[in-house]
Scaffold this motif. Structure first.
Motif, PDB file in Angstrom:
ATOM      1  N   GLY A 177       0.811  -1.219   0.000  1.00 42.34           N
ATOM      2  CA  GLY A 177       0.000   0.000   0.000  1.00 42.34           C
ATOM      3  C   GLY A 177       0.840   1.262   0.000  1.00 42.34           C
ATOM      4  O   GLY A 177       0.498   2.255  -0.655  1.00 42.34           O
ATOM      5  N   VAL A 178       1.952   1.231   0.717  1.00 42.94           N
ATOM      6  CA  VAL A 178       2.843   2.397   0.735  1.00 42.94           C
ATOM      7  C   VAL A 178       3.397   2.645  -0.665  1.00 42.94           C
ATOM      8  O   VAL A 178       3.347   3.770  -1.179  1.00 42.94           O
ATOM      9  CB  VAL A 178       3.991   2.210   1.756  1.00 42.94           C
ATOM     10  CG1 VAL A 178       5.059   3.288   1.588  1.00 42.94           C
ATOM     11  CG2 VAL A 178       3.447   2.216   3.171  1.00 42.94           C
ATOM     12  N   PHE A 228       2.261   1.577  -3.533  1.00 40.45           N
ATOM     13  CA  PHE A 228       1.148   1.919  -4.418  1.00 40.45           C
ATOM     14  C   PHE A 228       0.751   3.386  -4.230  1.00 40.45           C
ATOM     15  O   PHE A 228       0.518   4.104  -5.211  1.00 40.45           O
ATOM     16  CB  PHE A 228      -0.036   0.986  -4.146  1.00 40.45           C
ATOM     17  CG  PHE A 228      -1.224   1.235  -5.023  1.00 40.45           C
ATOM     18  CD1 PHE A 228      -1.217   0.847  -6.356  1.00 40.45           C
ATOM     19  CD2 PHE A 228      -2.360   1.848  -4.515  1.00 40.45           C
ATOM     20  CE1 PHE A 228      -2.321   1.074  -7.167  1.00 40.45           C
ATOM     21  CE2 PHE A 228      -3.458   2.080  -5.320  1.00 40.45           C
ATOM     22  CZ  PHE A 228      -3.446   1.694  -6.648  1.00 40.45           C
ATOM     23  N   ALA A 229       0.697   3.834  -2.986  1.00 38.63           N
ATOM     24  CA  ALA A 229       0.327   5.232  -2.724  1.00 38.63           C
ATOM     25  C   ALA A 229       1.337   6.198  -3.338  1.00 38.63           C
ATOM     26  O   ALA A 229       0.956   7.234  -3.904  1.00 38.63           O
ATOM     27  CB  ALA A 229       0.203   5.471  -1.217  1.00 38.63           C
ATOM     28  N   TYR A 230       2.618   5.862  -3.241  1.00 40.98           N
ATOM     29  CA  TYR A 230       3.623   6.696  -3.907  1.00 40.98           C
ATOM     30  C   TYR A 230       3.365   6.748  -5.406  1.00 40.98           C
ATOM     31  O   TYR A 230       3.377   7.817  -6.014  1.00 40.98           O
ATOM     32  CB  TYR A 230       5.045   6.147  -3.668  1.00 40.98           C
ATOM     33  CG  TYR A 230       5.717   6.680  -2.439  1.00 40.98           C
ATOM     34  CD1 TYR A 230       6.432   7.868  -2.478  1.00 40.98           C
ATOM     35  CD2 TYR A 230       5.657   5.994  -1.233  1.00 40.98           C
ATOM     36  CE1 TYR A 230       7.072   8.362  -1.358  1.00 40.98           C
ATOM     37  CE2 TYR A 230       6.289   6.480  -0.110  1.00 40.98           C
ATOM     38  CZ  TYR A 230       6.994   7.661  -0.171  1.00 40.98           C
ATOM     39  OH  TYR A 230       7.614   8.141   0.946  1.00 40.98           O
ATOM     40  N   SER A 231       3.144   5.588  -6.011  1.00 44.31           N
ATOM     41  CA  SER A 231       2.961   5.518  -7.469  1.00 44.31           C
ATOM     42  C   SER A 231       1.711   6.240  -7.944  1.00 44.31           C
ATOM     43  O   SER A 231       1.711   6.836  -9.013  1.00 44.31           O
ATOM     44  CB  SER A 231       2.889   4.059  -7.929  1.00 44.31           C
ATOM     45  OG  SER A 231       4.134   3.425  -7.747  1.00 44.31           O
ATOM     46  N   THR A 232       0.655   6.173  -7.158  1.00 39.57           N
ATOM     47  CA  THR A 232      -0.638   6.670  -7.638  1.00 39.57           C
ATOM     48  C   THR A 232      -1.038   8.032  -7.099  1.00 39.57           C
ATOM     49  O   THR A 232      -2.057   8.571  -7.534  1.00 39.57           O
ATOM     50  CB  THR A 232      -1.757   5.670  -7.297  1.00 39.57           C
ATOM     51  OG1 THR A 232      -1.824   5.517  -5.871  1.00 39.57           O
ATOM     52  CG2 THR A 232      -1.504   4.320  -7.956  1.00 39.57           C
ATOM     53  N   SER A 233      -0.256   8.586  -6.173  1.00 34.07           N
ATOM     54  CA  SER A 233      -0.640   9.899  -5.664  1.00 34.07           C
ATOM     55  C   SER A 233       0.556  10.781  -5.313  1.00 34.07           C
ATOM     56  O   SER A 233       0.686  11.876  -5.852  1.00 34.07           O
ATOM     57  CB  SER A 233      -1.568   9.760  -4.447  1.00 34.07           C
ATOM     58  OG  SER A 233      -0.906   9.098  -3.393  1.00 34.07           O
ATOM     59  N   VAL A 234       1.423  10.317  -4.445  1.00 34.73           N
ATOM     60  CA  VAL A 234       2.510  11.170  -3.959  1.00 34.73           C
ATOM     61  C   VAL A 234       3.382  11.666  -5.108  1.00 34.73           C
ATOM     62  O   VAL A 234       3.598  12.872  -5.267  1.00 34.73           O
ATOM     63  CB  VAL A 234       3.370  10.432  -2.898  1.00 34.73           C
ATOM     64  CG1 VAL A 234       4.583  11.261  -2.501  1.00 34.73           C
ATOM     65  CG2 VAL A 234       2.529  10.091  -1.668  1.00 34.73           C
ATOM     66  N   ASN A 294      10.304   2.390  -8.257  1.00 33.58           N
ATOM     67  CA  ASN A 294       9.190   2.266  -7.318  1.00 33.58           C
ATOM     68  C   ASN A 294       8.043   1.478  -7.953  1.00 33.58           C
ATOM     69  O   ASN A 294       7.341   0.744  -7.256  1.00 33.58           O
ATOM     70  CB  ASN A 294       8.690   3.629  -6.830  1.00 33.58           C
ATOM     71  CG  ASN A 294       7.686   3.455  -5.711  1.00 33.58           C
ATOM     72  OD1 ASN A 294       8.020   2.950  -4.644  1.00 33.58           O
ATOM     73  ND2 ASN A 294       6.450   3.830  -5.960  1.00 33.58           N
ATOM     74  N   THR A 318       6.226  -1.664  -6.418  1.00 34.29           N
ATOM     75  CA  THR A 318       4.766  -1.726  -6.308  1.00 34.29           C
ATOM     76  C   THR A 318       4.238  -3.028  -6.896  1.00 34.29           C
ATOM     77  O   THR A 318       3.434  -3.729  -6.268  1.00 34.29           O
ATOM     78  CB  THR A 318       4.124  -0.514  -7.034  1.00 34.29           C
ATOM     79  OG1 THR A 318       4.620   0.689  -6.454  1.00 34.29           O
ATOM     80  CG2 THR A 318       2.611  -0.546  -6.930  1.00 34.29           C
TER      81      THR A 318
END
Length: 157
Positions: free
Chosen positions: A21-22, A24-30, A136, A140
């Motif tokens: 999830g971490v 994925f969150a970087y890839s899709t938002s951060v 990343n 992911t």
């Protein structure tokens, strides 16, 4: 012993899921959001994120996921439990890819970005962003694959 196998497998699944999830969150938002800011802001925020992520919560999930996956493999070596070994070994190897990529690529890139400071943020970003994002994505996909294979093992268990 069966209860221990169940707990370890569930723990591995949970911790791999949190780590996935971490990434994925970087890839899709951060990183998408940071891709829209100017160079100085990008470098400064990434430097702060790279410091902030080194905390007990993340490190417990990140390291604990690999340890729990290895423990799940070891607990399923004997007897009728061997049927789940391909799933558990696959999950462990996929998550090991995350560890290797992090240590070999992402952390050195983070260190280079930190060492660059803010004197030339345009060059620092150019040397960092595309490569970090590409690797990343590998983390992911690998961690998501590990999560999927652990979930299958958990369902079969």
């Amino acid at each position: 012993m069966e209860q221990l196998r169940s707990v370890v497998l569930a723990t591995a699944t949970l911790l791999v899921g949190l780590s996935a999830g971490v990434f994925f969150a970087y890839s899709t938002s951060v990183m998408l959001a940071l891709g829209r800011v100017e160079d100085r802001t990008f470098v400064e925020v990434m430097q702060k994120i790279n410091t902030a992520i080194l905390n007990g919560w993340f490190l417990t999930a990140y390291v604990g996921a690999l340890l729990a996956a290895i423990a799940a493999v070891l607990l399923h070596l004997g007897g009728p439990h061997r049927a789940m070994l391909p799933w558990l070994i696959a999950a462990t190897l996929l998550y090991a890819v995350v560890f290797i990529v992090t240590a070999a690529v992402n952390v050195p890139l983070n260190d280079q970005l930190d060492a660059a400071g803010l004197t030339d943020p345009t060059s620092a970003r150019a040397a960092f962003e595309a490569s970090w994002n590409r690797w990343n994505t590998v983390r992911t996909v690998s961690s998501a694959g590990a999560l999927l294979t652990l979930a299958i093992a958990l369902l079969k268990h």
